[in-house]
Structures are given as structure tokens and as C-alpha cells.
Design an enzyme around this catalytic site. Sequence first.
Site, PDB file in Angstrom:
ATOM      1  N   HIS A  66       0.846  -1.198   0.000  1.00  0.00           N
ATOM      2  CA  HIS A  66       0.000   0.000   0.000  1.00  0.00           C
ATOM      3  C   HIS A  66       0.877   1.242   0.000  1.00  0.00           C
ATOM      4  O   HIS A  66       2.086   1.161   0.197  1.00  0.00           O
ATOM      5  CB  HIS A  66      -0.985  -0.002   1.175  1.00  0.00           C
ATOM      6  CG  HIS A  66      -0.345   0.058   2.532  1.00  0.00           C
ATOM      7  ND1 HIS A  66       0.471  -0.928   3.030  1.00  0.00           N
ATOM      8  CD2 HIS A  66      -0.416   1.005   3.502  1.00  0.00           C
ATOM      9  CE1 HIS A  66       0.871  -0.609   4.247  1.00  0.00           C
ATOM     10  NE2 HIS A  66       0.355   0.573   4.560  1.00  0.00           N
ATOM     11  N   HIS A  68       1.412   3.907   1.864  1.00  0.00           N
ATOM     12  CA  HIS A  68       2.002   4.666   2.970  1.00  0.00           C
ATOM     13  C   HIS A  68       3.520   4.736   2.780  1.00  0.00           C
ATOM     14  O   HIS A  68       4.136   3.796   2.282  1.00  0.00           O
ATOM     15  CB  HIS A  68       1.644   4.017   4.314  1.00  0.00           C
ATOM     16  CG  HIS A  68       0.207   4.239   4.711  1.00  0.00           C
ATOM     17  ND1 HIS A  68      -0.473   3.412   5.574  1.00  0.00           N
ATOM     18  CD2 HIS A  68      -0.670   5.206   4.341  1.00  0.00           C
ATOM     19  CE1 HIS A  68      -1.720   3.870   5.730  1.00  0.00           C
ATOM     20  NE2 HIS A  68      -1.858   4.956   4.991  1.00  0.00           N
ATOM     21  N   ASP A  70       6.241   4.464   4.502  1.00  0.00           N
ATOM     22  CA  ASP A  70       7.204   3.465   4.993  1.00  0.00           C
ATOM     23  C   ASP A  70       7.215   2.199   4.140  1.00  0.00           C
ATOM     24  O   ASP A  70       8.110   1.363   4.272  1.00  0.00           O
ATOM     25  CB  ASP A  70       6.968   3.145   6.487  1.00  0.00           C
ATOM     26  CG  ASP A  70       5.536   2.758   6.806  1.00  0.00           C
ATOM     27  OD1 ASP A  70       4.604   3.283   6.165  1.00  0.00           O
ATOM     28  OD2 ASP A  70       5.343   1.922   7.714  1.00  0.00           O
ATOM     29  N   HIS A  71       6.250   2.061   3.241  1.00  0.00           N
ATOM     30  CA  HIS A  71       6.187   0.906   2.345  1.00  0.00           C
ATOM     31  C   HIS A  71       6.553   1.260   0.899  1.00  0.00           C
ATOM     32  O   HIS A  71       6.953   0.387   0.141  1.00  0.00           O
ATOM     33  CB  HIS A  71       4.777   0.308   2.347  1.00  0.00           C
ATOM     34  CG  HIS A  71       4.309  -0.070   3.702  1.00  0.00           C
ATOM     35  ND1 HIS A  71       4.311  -1.359   4.173  1.00  0.00           N
ATOM     36  CD2 HIS A  71       3.859   0.697   4.734  1.00  0.00           C
ATOM     37  CE1 HIS A  71       3.883  -1.373   5.424  1.00  0.00           C
ATOM     38  NE2 HIS A  71       3.606  -0.149   5.785  1.00  0.00           N
TER      39      HIS A  71
HETATM   40 ZN    ZN Z   1       0.338   1.616   6.498  1.00  0.00          ZN
END
Ligand code: ZN
Length: 267
Positions: A66, A68, A70-71
Amino acid sequence: MFEPLLLSAHNPSPMTGAGNNTYLIAGDNGSAVLIDAGVGDARHLEEIDAALNKRRARLDRVLVTHGHPDHAAGAPALAATHPHATFLKTPWPGQDEKYAVQWQVIRGGDVVPAGDESVTAVATPGHSPDHLALVHEASGTIFTGDLVVLGSSVMIHASRGGDLREYMASLERLLALAPRRLLPAHGPSVEDPRALLNGYLEHRRFRERQVIAALRAGYSEVPAIAESIYDGLDSALMPAARENVRAHLEKLKADGLARDEDGRWRL
Ligand SMILES: [Zn+2]
């Protein structure tokens, strides 16, 4: 043996815990897939390269659970050093543009080669609108992104694209797949998925009953409802508690069980 290699994204913080887990799947066929892009930390990039060299594999795909940061934020750094790699995620308009790579679309039901094997995408929205889990069927392994964190719970930001109703349906979807192991993006692997997923669902249902009880008792605004449920909570944690109450109220509204008028809620 299906043994994905866990590589830390090296981004520890209060929000990410010890840092994000990314998973490298490299095949004897010389092809490799990385699940989640991390944030572009130099140590992460070096460890990916070292693992690829050891397996004599090329990074062909980066699957992002997804959008966000941090990903997903590490995608451009990976694209710069791995020109053959394609970057796949479910579209999230308004978010995907933050990362300067050419995203390719992947949706629930799509099957993607991963080393010598393949993984199947399962749409699991709720934590974010674009969230995907990736299933390796033969081993009963599911890469669960931010759906679960062992020993903790997952924030559903109703005001930032989160949807508790969808999130709970996604947990049910995972449960129905009867996985043997979950590999989350934060924290350790989950070796008893059924117990964890049932526990998550039961906890949310318990909170929902508390929110209904608070509405029934006449509390109508989010802060008052949160105070009544999370009595005595550390004030630093109150904003998160209010966000959680908001997510439950939106779910009750979508279920046809509550309504709101000018910030005042009732059953
Ligand atoms: Zn997330």
C-alpha cells in the site's frame, strides 16, 4: 521450501516500531521479487544487492502492499539501481504520485511471478484504500502488509482514507483463506493466524459495543465518547483513541446503525 528473506528497511520510529519488514523472494531461475519498497535507506539497498548477488538473481519486480511512505517511499531509489524492475501496486490516486516511479496496476486476483513460484494478490482495503495482501498458496503464507502487527493493533485513520468496515471485512477475507503463517510489514511473523485474526475481530467488536453503549448513554461527540470508553488513558494517547472512535462511528453509519449531524452522533 518457500523461504522469503526478511530485510529490514532500517527505518525505526514510534510509528514503524523496529522498522519495516521487506521480503525478498529469489528463485533459482535468476528472478527476484521484493515485497514492499522500504524508504530508500542505503543499508537496505546494500542488503538487497548483497542478497541478490548471493542468489545470482535480478530484481524484476517490487510489489508494494500500500501507498504509505514506509512501504512505498523507497521505490525511486530502487528504480535507480534496478532499472529492470517494475513497480506494482493497486492505484491510490493522490498518493501514488508522491513517488517518482511508473506504477503498474495490480489488483485482487492477479497472479504475479515471484522467484520460481508465484503469489496471488488479495484486495484487503481498510487500513488504506489500496491495501493488498499477497498469498503464496502452496506454503499457506500471506504477506499481510499493515493488516496485523503481533502484540499490537493497527491504526485505522478514518480521516485519512482508512475504513474500519472494509478493514474488518479484509480480516475476515484472510481468515477464510486459512493461512498457516502471516508475514507482516511490522513485527515478527504470525504462526497462529487464526487465533490472531479472531482476536483482532473480537477486539473490534468489543469496542463497537462500547461505542454503542456510549451513544445509548447520551454521549454524542467524539471526545466525550472517547473519554467515556478510554477512562484514565494517558493523555498523549487520547488523539489515537479519538481517531479509533471516529472509525467506529463511521462504520456504524455505513452499517445504518448510527447517524451524525454537525458532529453530534446518535443511534
Ligand atoms: Zn500503512
